[in-house]
Design a protein around this motif. Structure first.
Motif, PDB file in Angstrom:
ATOM      1  N   LEU A 105      47.822  34.261  38.517  1.00  0.00           N
ATOM      2  CA  LEU A 105      47.305  33.322  39.517  1.00  0.00           C
ATOM      3  C   LEU A 105      45.789  33.422  39.694  1.00  0.00           C
ATOM      4  N   PRO A 106      45.185  34.610  39.811  1.00  0.00           N
ATOM      5  CA  PRO A 106      43.722  34.629  39.946  1.00  0.00           C
ATOM      6  C   PRO A 106      43.016  33.915  38.790  1.00  0.00           C
ATOM      7  N   THR A 107      43.466  34.155  37.574  1.00  0.00           N
ATOM      8  CA  THR A 107      42.851  33.501  36.411  1.00  0.00           C
ATOM      9  C   THR A 107      43.072  31.996  36.450  1.00  0.00           C
ATOM     10  N   LEU A 108      44.279  31.562  36.777  1.00  0.00           N
ATOM     11  CA  LEU A 108      44.592  30.133  36.820  1.00  0.00           C
ATOM     12  C   LEU A 108      43.771  29.406  37.875  1.00  0.00           C
ATOM     13  N   LEU A 109      43.390  30.125  38.940  1.00  0.00           N
ATOM     14  CA  LEU A 109      42.589  29.519  40.003  1.00  0.00           C
ATOM     15  C   LEU A 109      41.090  29.592  39.722  1.00  0.00           C
ATOM     16  N   GLY A 110      40.717  30.152  38.565  1.00  0.00           N
ATOM     17  CA  GLY A 110      39.297  30.224  38.223  1.00  0.00           C
ATOM     18  C   GLY A 110      38.554  31.346  38.915  1.00  0.00           C
ATOM     19  N   TYR A 166      53.480  45.898  44.733  1.00  0.00           N
ATOM     20  CA  TYR A 166      53.859  45.967  43.328  1.00  0.00           C
ATOM     21  C   TYR A 166      52.588  46.008  42.469  1.00  0.00           C
ATOM     22  N   PRO A 167      52.537  46.861  41.442  1.00  0.00           N
ATOM     23  CA  PRO A 167      51.292  47.038  40.672  1.00  0.00           C
ATOM     24  C   PRO A 167      50.714  45.767  40.072  1.00  0.00           C
ATOM     25  N   THR A 168      51.540  44.753  39.813  1.00  0.00           N
ATOM     26  CA  THR A 168      51.055  43.560  39.131  1.00  0.00           C
ATOM     27  C   THR A 168      50.029  42.788  39.952  1.00  0.00           C
ATOM     28  N   TYR A 169      50.026  42.935  41.270  1.00  0.00           N
ATOM     29  CA  TYR A 169      48.986  42.281  42.070  1.00  0.00           C
ATOM     30  C   TYR A 169      47.600  42.751  41.611  1.00  0.00           C
ATOM     31  N   GLU A 170      47.431  44.056  41.510  1.00  0.00           N
ATOM     32  CA  GLU A 170      46.139  44.601  41.093  1.00  0.00           C
ATOM     33  C   GLU A 170      45.846  44.261  39.639  1.00  0.00           C
ATOM     34  N   VAL A 171      46.862  44.336  38.787  1.00  0.00           N
ATOM     35  CA  VAL A 171      46.667  44.010  37.372  1.00  0.00           C
ATOM     36  C   VAL A 171      46.138  42.589  37.222  1.00  0.00           C
ATOM     37  N   GLY A 172      46.705  41.642  37.979  1.00  0.00           N
ATOM     38  CA  GLY A 172      46.267  40.251  37.888  1.00  0.00           C
ATOM     39  C   GLY A 172      44.812  40.073  38.264  1.00  0.00           C
ATOM     40  N   VAL A 173      44.365  40.806  39.286  1.00  0.00           N
ATOM     41  CA  VAL A 173      42.961  40.717  39.696  1.00  0.00           C
ATOM     42  C   VAL A 173      42.056  41.273  38.597  1.00  0.00           C
ATOM     43  N   ARG A 174      42.464  42.378  38.015  1.00  0.00           N
ATOM     44  CA  ARG A 174      41.644  43.006  36.971  1.00  0.00           C
ATOM     45  C   ARG A 174      41.607  42.150  35.705  1.00  0.00           C
ATOM     46  N   LEU A 175      42.717  41.480  35.387  1.00  0.00           N
ATOM     47  CA  LEU A 175      42.709  40.570  34.238  1.00  0.00           C
ATOM     48  C   LEU A 175      41.678  39.457  34.419  1.00  0.00           C
ATOM     49  N   ALA A 176      41.495  39.022  35.650  1.00  0.00           N
ATOM     50  CA  ALA A 176      40.536  37.945  35.937  1.00  0.00           C
ATOM     51  C   ALA A 176      39.100  38.462  36.025  1.00  0.00           C
ATOM     52  N   GLY A 177      38.921  39.774  36.060  1.00  0.00           N
ATOM     53  CA  GLY A 177      37.585  40.339  36.165  1.00  0.00           C
ATOM     54  C   GLY A 177      37.029  40.342  37.574  1.00  0.00           C
ATOM     55  N   ALA A 178      37.887  40.112  38.554  1.00  0.00           N
ATOM     56  CA  ALA A 178      37.450  40.083  39.947  1.00  0.00           C
ATOM     57  C   ALA A 178      37.576  41.470  40.581  1.00  0.00           C
ATOM     58  N   THR A 179      37.122  41.574  41.822  1.00  0.00           N
ATOM     59  CA  THR A 179      37.177  42.826  42.574  1.00  0.00           C
ATOM     60  C   THR A 179      38.430  42.841  43.435  1.00  0.00           C
ATOM     61  N   LEU A 218      36.672  43.301  56.282  1.00  0.00           N
ATOM     62  CA  LEU A 218      36.244  42.981  54.921  1.00  0.00           C
ATOM     63  C   LEU A 218      34.763  42.635  54.807  1.00  0.00           C
ATOM     64  N   GLY A 219      34.134  42.339  55.911  1.00  0.00           N
ATOM     65  CA  GLY A 219      32.705  42.084  55.883  1.00  0.00           C
ATOM     66  C   GLY A 219      32.342  40.830  55.106  1.00  0.00           C
ATOM     67  N   PRO A 220      31.198  40.866  54.381  1.00  0.00           N
ATOM     68  CA  PRO A 220      30.688  39.651  53.723  1.00  0.00           C
ATOM     69  C   PRO A 220      31.267  39.386  52.333  1.00  0.00           C
ATOM     70  N   ALA A 221      32.297  40.096  51.942  1.00  0.00           N
ATOM     71  CA  ALA A 221      32.858  39.916  50.598  1.00  0.00           C
ATOM     72  C   ALA A 221      33.247  38.459  50.366  1.00  0.00           C
ATOM     73  N   ARG A 222      33.037  37.994  49.122  1.00  0.00           N
ATOM     74  CA  ARG A 222      33.390  36.608  48.772  1.00  0.00           C
ATOM     75  C   ARG A 222      34.877  36.568  48.412  1.00  0.00           C
ATOM     76  N   VAL A 223      35.711  36.464  49.429  1.00  0.00           N
ATOM     77  CA  VAL A 223      37.162  36.487  49.224  1.00  0.00           C
ATOM     78  C   VAL A 223      37.637  35.113  48.761  1.00  0.00           C
ATOM     79  N   ARG A 224      38.309  35.077  47.618  1.00  0.00           N
ATOM     80  CA  ARG A 224      38.826  33.825  47.088  1.00  0.00           C
ATOM     81  C   ARG A 224      40.346  33.711  47.212  1.00  0.00           C
ATOM     82  N   LEU A 225      41.023  34.856  47.311  1.00  0.00           N
ATOM     83  CA  LEU A 225      42.478  34.857  47.329  1.00  0.00           C
ATOM     84  C   LEU A 225      42.970  36.024  48.171  1.00  0.00           C
ATOM     85  N   VAL A 226      43.967  35.753  49.009  1.00  0.00           N
ATOM     86  CA  VAL A 226      44.611  36.790  49.819  1.00  0.00           C
ATOM     87  C   VAL A 226      46.099  36.791  49.501  1.00  0.00           C
TER      88      VAL A 226
END
Length: 328
Positions: free
Chosen positions: A67-72, A86-99, A109-117
């Motif tokens: 999903l992170p990758t599909l959403l750009g 479940y570990p796949t949540y983190e794996v999906g973020v890392r596949l997309a190169g996001a934090t 969370l402060g000023p982080a540019r949050v794109r997906l929750v």
């Protein structure tokens, strides 16, 4: 440890067989019959009324991972996942190169540019349930910042002490910015079919559809027919829920009798257990020596290091054998 073992319902198997002569490419969007079946199910269980888009997926895990990758989403973006998940949540973020940020609170969370929750209720592994008010606050917070809320609701029908609600029921008259993921793996024992779907914001669903067409993310035609049969029949789902309920009760009594504490576990498939707060790997070893396999809580995040996850996904005979081995 979490894989369904009970039979696939006969009507679902028949639907799969009847649709097996499928030489052409299946529609990525789903057949009209499947889209209608998903929409009807969502209206009954998640969001009566309102404009809801639907899209079949190759199981729910596939969409969690991509999903992170599909959403750009990519470098410079932040995705929030539950502190235990479940570990796949983190794996999906890392596949997309996001934090990735593990947090159950959005306030810090402060000023982080949050794109997906991501939210998960009932939760895997803990069985915790997010109240409607909490889900509503997450949706409001995300909308103020232009972020998407993705709710993993694969265990929505497995409410025990608490009654889970879908995020689609709390987001107001509009589903803008909100997606809900569902799976037939546990409800209908279709883990081997890879049958799931996403519903919610029609614009987001259309965006996912366009990318998935080109990525070859098509649910096979026989599986789509099987999903129609499964979604149209609640009787088998109730029967399977009752099976899990009986096994869960046996497990809970046996583990508590053996000195374990069961925490949270208000809904969903699993029991979240600790043995005097010891390290999860010591608990895994103690149980393995008795022929019982569980998942170490550390798999799901650092804060799970004192717990193990117990799944009622074994035949009744093996559940009873495990219960016997736990007796003093």
């Amino acid at each position: 440890m979490g894989t369904p073992v009970d039979p696939v319902p006969p009507a679902v198997r028949a639907a799969l067989a009847d649709a097996s002569d499928a030489p052409g490419y299946p529609p990525t969007a789903g057949t009209p019959a499947l889209r209608s079946a998903i929409a009807d199910w969502v209206a009954r269980h998640c969001a009566p009324g309102g404009d809801v888009g639907v899209l079949p997926t190759i199981g729910s895990k596939e969409l969690v991972a991509w999903l992170p990758t599909l959403l750009g989403i990519g470098p410079g973006d932040t995705v929030v996942i539950p502190s235990l998940c479940y570990p796949t949540y983190e794996v999906g973020v890392r596949l997309a190169g996001a934090t990735v940020v593990r947090s159950d609170s959005l306030v810090s969370l402060g000023p982080a540019r949050v794109r997906l929750v991501w939210v998960n209720s009932p939760a895997n592994p803990t069985g915790a349930v997010l109240p409607a008010g909490h889900l509503r606050k997450v949706v409001d917070w995300a909308r103020e910042r232009g972020a998407v809320v993705a709710s993993d609701e694969c265990y929505l029908s497995l409410g025990w002490e608490d009654s889970p609600v879908s995020v689609l029921s709390v987001c107001g008259p509009s589903t803008a910015g909100v997606l809900a993921l569902h799976s037939l793996s546990k409800r209908s024992n279709l883990a081997g079919y890879r049958a799931g779907f996403v519903s919610g914001d029609p614009a987001l669903v259309r965006e996912l559809l366009e990318v998935r067409k080109h990525a070859g993310m098509l649910v096979p035609a026989p599986v789509q027919a099987a999903m129609v049969a499964a979604l149209g029949d609640e009787a088998h789902a109730v029967e399977q829920r009752d099976r899990y309920g009986r096994r869960r009760a046996l497990h809970r009594e046996a583990f508590e009798g053996a000195g374990f504490t069961v925490e949270q576990s208000r809904a969903g498939l699993f029991l979240w257990c600790t043995r005097d707060g010891e390290d999860c790997w010591s608990t895994v070893d103690w149980l393995a020596r008795r022929g019982i396999l569980v998942a170490p809580g550390e798999f799901y995040g650092p804060s799970g290091a004192r717990h193990v996850r117990v799944a009622p996904t074994a035949p009744d005979s093996r559940v009873l054998a495990a219960v016997a081995r736990l007796r003093p």
